[in-house]
Design an enzyme around this catalytic site. Structure first.
Site, mmCIF file in Angstrom:
data_model
loop_
_atom_site.group_PDB
_atom_site.id
_atom_site.type_symbol
_atom_site.label_atom_id
_atom_site.label_comp_id
_atom_site.label_asym_id
_atom_site.label_seq_id
_atom_site.Cartn_x
_atom_site.Cartn_y
_atom_site.Cartn_z
ATOM 1 N N GLU A 229 103.287 129.173 -18.786
ATOM 2 C CA GLU A 229 104.407 128.358 -19.345
ATOM 3 C C GLU A 229 103.838 127.395 -20.271
ATOM 4 O O GLU A 229 104.514 126.036 -20.301
ATOM 5 C CB GLU A 229 105.356 127.836 -18.396
ATOM 6 C CG GLU A 229 105.964 128.966 -17.519
ATOM 7 C CD GLU A 229 106.873 128.572 -16.530
ATOM 8 O OE1 GLU A 229 107.243 127.491 -16.424
ATOM 9 O OE2 GLU A 229 107.294 129.444 -15.657
ATOM 10 N N GLU B 65 107.240 138.260 -11.864
ATOM 11 C CA GLU B 65 108.270 137.537 -11.285
ATOM 12 C C GLU B 65 109.668 138.038 -11.931
ATOM 13 O O GLU B 65 110.788 137.623 -12.214
ATOM 14 C CB GLU B 65 108.305 136.177 -12.236
ATOM 15 C CG GLU B 65 107.028 135.534 -12.080
ATOM 16 C CD GLU B 65 106.976 133.941 -12.186
ATOM 17 O OE1 GLU B 65 108.220 133.418 -12.431
ATOM 18 O OE2 GLU B 65 105.876 133.519 -12.601
#
Length: 376
Positions: free
Chosen positions: A161, A266
């Site tokens: 991220e 995820e």
């Protein structure tokens, strides 16, 4: 009149049976991992609590998944809470479970702005450390963690991220102190620690055009400097109507064109209202609890359940279409009872985002996915 009544009765009976079938747990002979063998790994995230206490969850994992990723126990605040003091107890249990069950093990995550200990960025007075000190701390952390599991953990989420939805770099402490080179250095250090491990970049909102362009540019920049990056993880925290499958596909194609593997990471599918999809999967995001944002406390209506199944099928069709570049599809959790979606971005809700229900029973969609795999 009697004939009409009989016909009506049959109609009601069939509708009732169909509803029951939709609600009933799925029974299946072939596991998910067996069904998708030769196409891509089917993975799940594991928590420390599951590894210590939950044999029911682990039985589901052993039967259906051939890849695992650490949900929290390998993040820097867990594994090095104090400088130079490493706690590998939970991580070792996670890795041992993967070894015993012959699973592809992914370490998650080495460098992430969130869930990092405060000491990582500051000196004894609480001031930001120098660029040199920050780089040295990164090197020691990565070398120690990756080196411990050399040739055992097959792939690492090296950086997590680092790109915002508009394609610019996140203004994290790593970026503030080191600059964009922190990404290059992280991959360098991980490769030094284990030259055989696959190295990945992982991020959310990967179907956003801005994020897509930013990640592509970042990877091209790394490649131009001779930095090895083996794959891109597309976090897939999706909803019933977001993101558009066409945008998700555009990102798969863009990442494939870089010559790297693509991983669906995820994966979960929320069926309850999301106040703001623009929040992506930023873990710090929080909204106030309201009853109307928690509509399915007892169970899902049949219409929502059907939409849930159709959406999962839609995405798995896409994954199978690109099985030549997709190496792994990983669910973010085992069952609805322990999903993070129950508490993010609003604590205390009841969500149904995974393939197994709160009693670890396979949902009907599992059978449908198995049949889909057989056809492709």
């Amino acid at each position: 009149m009697k004939i009409v009544s009989l016909q009506k009765g049959l109609v009601f009976l069939l509708v009732g049976l169909n509803t029951l079938a939709c609600k009933a747990p799925s029974t299946y002979d072939v596991s998910l991992s067996d069904a998708f063998e030769g196409k891509f790994y089917i993975g799940t995230a594991l928590s420390e609590k599951q590894l210590l206490n939950d044999s029911s969850d682990l039985n589901v994992v052993k039967k259906n998944f051939n890849a695992i990723v650490a949900e929290n126990c390998m993040k820097s605040e867990e594994i090095q809470p104090l400088e130079g003091i490493f706690d590998f107890a939970a991580a070792d249990k996670f890795v041992e479970f993967g070894k015993q069950n012959n699973m592809f093990i992914t370490g998650h995550t080495l460098i992430w702005h969130s869930q990092a200990p405060d000491w990582f960025f500051t000196d004894s007075l609480g001031n930001d450390v120098s660029r040199e000190v920050m780089i040295d701390r990164m090197r020691k952390h990565i070398h120690t963690v990756v080196g411990r599991y050399k040739r055992i953990i097959k792939g690492w989420d090296v950086v997590n991220e680092a790109i915002l939805d508009d394609g610019t770099y996140r203004n994290s402490k790593f970026f503030q102190i080191i600059g964009e080179d922190f990404i290059k250095l992280a991959f360098q250090f991980a490769h030094e620690a284990d030259p055989d491990a696959e190295l990945y970049y992982n991020d959310y909102s990967m179907a956003e055009s801005g994020k897509r362009k930013g990640v592509v540019n970042m990877v091209k920049n790394l490649q131009s400097q001779g930095i090895r990056i083996d794959g891109i993880g597309m976090q897939s925290h999706i909803g019933l109507d977001f993101p558009k499958v066409s945008e998700f596909e555009a990102s798969i194609k863009a990442f494939e064109s870089l010559g790297v593997k693509v991983m669906i990471t995820e994966l979960d599918l929320t069926v309850i209202p999301t106040p703001d999809w623009n929040a992506g999967a930023e873990i710090s995001t929080r909204f106030e609890y309201k009853d109307q944002l928690n509509p399915y406390i007892e169970e899902l209506p049949d219409s929502v359940r059907l939409a849930f199944e159709n959406r999962y099928m839609e995405f798995f069709r896409l994954f199978l279409k690109y099985q030549q570049c997709i190496s792994r599809v990983t669910l973010w959790g085992v069952n609805d009872n322990q999903t993070w979606r129950n508490n993010w971005p609003i604590p205390g809700r009841t969500d149904y985002p995974l393939l197994f229900d709160r009693k670890n029973q396979a949902k009907p969609v599992v059978n449908k996915l198995i049949e889909l795999a057989k056809e492709n």
